[in-house]
Scaffold this motif. Structure first.
Motif, mmCIF file in Angstrom:
data_model
loop_
_atom_site.group_PDB
_atom_site.id
_atom_site.type_symbol
_atom_site.label_atom_id
_atom_site.label_comp_id
_atom_site.label_asym_id
_atom_site.label_seq_id
_atom_site.Cartn_x
_atom_site.Cartn_y
_atom_site.Cartn_z
ATOM 1 N N GLY A 26 37.536 14.996 9.106
ATOM 2 C CA GLY A 26 38.295 15.890 8.251
ATOM 3 C C GLY A 26 38.034 17.368 8.483
ATOM 4 O O GLY A 26 38.669 18.206 7.846
ATOM 5 N N PHE A 27 37.118 17.702 9.405
ATOM 6 C CA PHE A 27 36.783 19.088 9.689
ATOM 7 C C PHE A 27 37.054 19.410 11.159
ATOM 8 O O PHE A 27 36.892 18.558 12.026
ATOM 9 N N ARG A 28 37.434 20.655 11.422
ATOM 10 C CA ARG A 28 37.596 21.112 12.803
ATOM 11 C C ARG A 28 37.239 22.592 12.879
ATOM 12 O O ARG A 28 37.293 23.312 11.880
ATOM 13 N N ILE A 29 36.889 23.026 14.073
ATOM 14 C CA ILE A 29 36.473 24.409 14.282
ATOM 15 C C ILE A 29 37.696 25.289 14.525
ATOM 16 O O ILE A 29 38.512 25.013 15.402
ATOM 17 N N ALA A 30 37.774 26.374 13.754
ATOM 18 C CA ALA A 30 38.839 27.358 13.945
ATOM 19 C C ALA A 30 38.398 28.476 14.872
ATOM 20 O O ALA A 30 39.226 29.140 15.499
ATOM 21 N N GLY A 31 37.086 28.714 14.959
ATOM 22 C CA GLY A 31 36.580 29.770 15.815
ATOM 23 C C GLY A 31 35.104 29.996 15.571
ATOM 24 O O GLY A 31 34.500 29.402 14.678
ATOM 25 N N GLN A 32 34.514 30.874 16.403
ATOM 26 C CA GLN A 32 33.116 31.255 16.272
ATOM 27 C C GLN A 32 33.012 32.769 16.331
ATOM 28 O O GLN A 32 33.843 33.441 16.950
ATOM 29 N N ALA A 33 31.976 33.314 15.678
ATOM 30 C CA ALA A 33 31.703 34.748 15.714
ATOM 31 C C ALA A 33 30.195 34.932 15.698
ATOM 32 O O ALA A 33 29.455 34.079 15.200
ATOM 33 N N HIS A 34 29.747 36.085 16.258
ATOM 34 C CA HIS A 34 28.309 36.302 16.420
ATOM 35 C C HIS A 34 27.834 37.619 15.818
ATOM 36 O O HIS A 34 26.703 38.035 16.058
ATOM 37 N N SER A 35 28.689 38.269 15.038
ATOM 38 C CA SER A 35 28.319 39.489 14.320
ATOM 39 C C SER A 35 29.209 39.598 13.090
ATOM 40 O O SER A 35 30.218 38.893 12.963
ATOM 41 N N LEU A 54 28.205 30.647 7.380
ATOM 42 C CA LEU A 54 27.816 32.039 7.578
ATOM 43 C C LEU A 54 26.310 32.228 7.613
ATOM 44 O O LEU A 54 25.617 31.924 6.633
ATOM 45 N N ASP A 55 25.815 32.750 8.733
ATOM 46 C CA ASP A 55 24.416 33.151 8.824
ATOM 47 C C ASP A 55 24.228 34.451 8.052
ATOM 48 O O ASP A 55 25.160 35.260 7.922
ATOM 49 N N HIS A 56 23.022 34.677 7.538
ATOM 50 C CA HIS A 56 22.757 35.918 6.803
ATOM 51 C C HIS A 56 22.271 37.028 7.733
ATOM 52 O O HIS A 56 22.638 38.189 7.583
ATOM 53 N N HIS A 57 21.436 36.660 8.719
ATOM 54 C CA HIS A 57 20.836 37.655 9.607
ATOM 55 C C HIS A 57 21.748 37.894 10.811
ATOM 56 O O HIS A 57 21.678 37.191 11.819
ATOM 57 N N LEU A 58 22.613 38.892 10.688
ATOM 58 C CA LEU A 58 23.536 39.260 11.755
ATOM 59 C C LEU A 58 23.127 40.628 12.306
ATOM 60 O O LEU A 58 22.469 41.407 11.608
ATOM 61 N N PRO A 59 23.504 40.945 13.545
ATOM 62 C CA PRO A 59 22.980 42.165 14.171
ATOM 63 C C PRO A 59 23.480 43.467 13.561
ATOM 64 O O PRO A 59 22.795 44.495 13.663
ATOM 65 N N ASP A 60 24.641 43.478 12.938
ATOM 66 C CA ASP A 60 25.208 44.723 12.431
ATOM 67 C C ASP A 60 25.198 44.820 10.910
ATOM 68 O O ASP A 60 24.950 45.878 10.351
ATOM 69 N N GLU A 61 25.470 43.720 10.223
ATOM 70 C CA GLU A 61 25.445 43.684 8.763
ATOM 71 C C GLU A 61 24.889 42.338 8.332
ATOM 72 O O GLU A 61 24.775 41.409 9.131
#
Length: 226
Positions: A26-35, A54-61
């Protein structure tokens, strides 16, 4: 299908999490992001995902800054935090910003599957519309009636167990795993897993239906002793 955006600064971790998501029916990936900036860009560019891991520790915010900016832009996308951040201040802020679940790294596939299945249960409960009884509200908020499904093993969702329990309670006779799956919207494999759990706890009784040939069909009925 539930479309998921995976956000993690570590590309390897993001790939692993995406692979975990794809394994859950029932789940599929729509995309990935790294910041944070890339996450917000993906949300704007993609057909809006239903859910962000969502990860909390991202490089910009921080991840919570992403949630705040999403809300400011009017995106009411659901969020599950998947992060190593363990401090209660972050957990409290996530709760106040409407984050639905909080999964602490490192976690297993079973741990993420638990959260995703609970999220799918929540969507099904809300999508039914109409009015809600207290049991419906308890299910939506993830708090089950006392003693309904006690002592769940690691990796099992209380909300999913409650869905299966209620399917048996409302049935006029015994149900197969396939029939429970059709009633609840779960996969047959997930329904079978929770039916076996209820049987082991003594809350469901297993009966066998023999056909003309082949293995007998396993059918389950709610125990009058439960």
């Amino acid at each position: 299908m539930i479309d998921v955006l995976v956000v993690d600064d570590d590309t390897r971790v993001a790939r692993v999490n995406a692979a975990y998501v794809e394994r859950v029916p029932g789940f599929r990936i729509a995309g990935q992001a790294h910041s944070a900036a890339e996450a917000l860009l993906r949300i704007e560019e993609l057909p809006h995902p239903d859910l962000v891991l969502l990860d909390h520790h991202l490089p910009d915010e921080s991840g919570l800054a992403v949630v705040q900016e999403m809300r400011r832009r009017g995106h009411q996308i659901d969020v599950i935090m998947v992060t190593a951040a363990r401090d209660l201040a972050t957990v409290r802020t996530a709760l106040r910003q409407g984050v639905l679940h909080y999964l602490v790294k490192p976690f297993s596939y079973a741990g993420l599957r638990d959260k995703l299945e609970a999220y799918a249960d929540l969507r099904r409960a809300l999508d039914r519309g109409g009015t809600a009884e207290q049991t419906d509200v308890d299910l939506i908020f993830g708090t089950l009636a006392a003693g309904a499904v006690p002592d769940l093993p690691t990796g099992h969702s209380p909300a999913t167990a409650e869905l299966v329990r209620r399917a048996l309670l409302n049935a006029e006779g015994s149900l197969s795993a396939q029939e429970v799956a059709a009633e609840t919207g779960l996969s047959r494999q997930t329904a079978q897993r929770y039916l076996k759990l209820l049987e082991r706890s003594g809350q469901a009784c297993l009966t066998l239906r023999y056909g003309d040939a082949g293995r007998p069909e396993h059918r389950y009925v709610w125990s009058t002793r439960a």
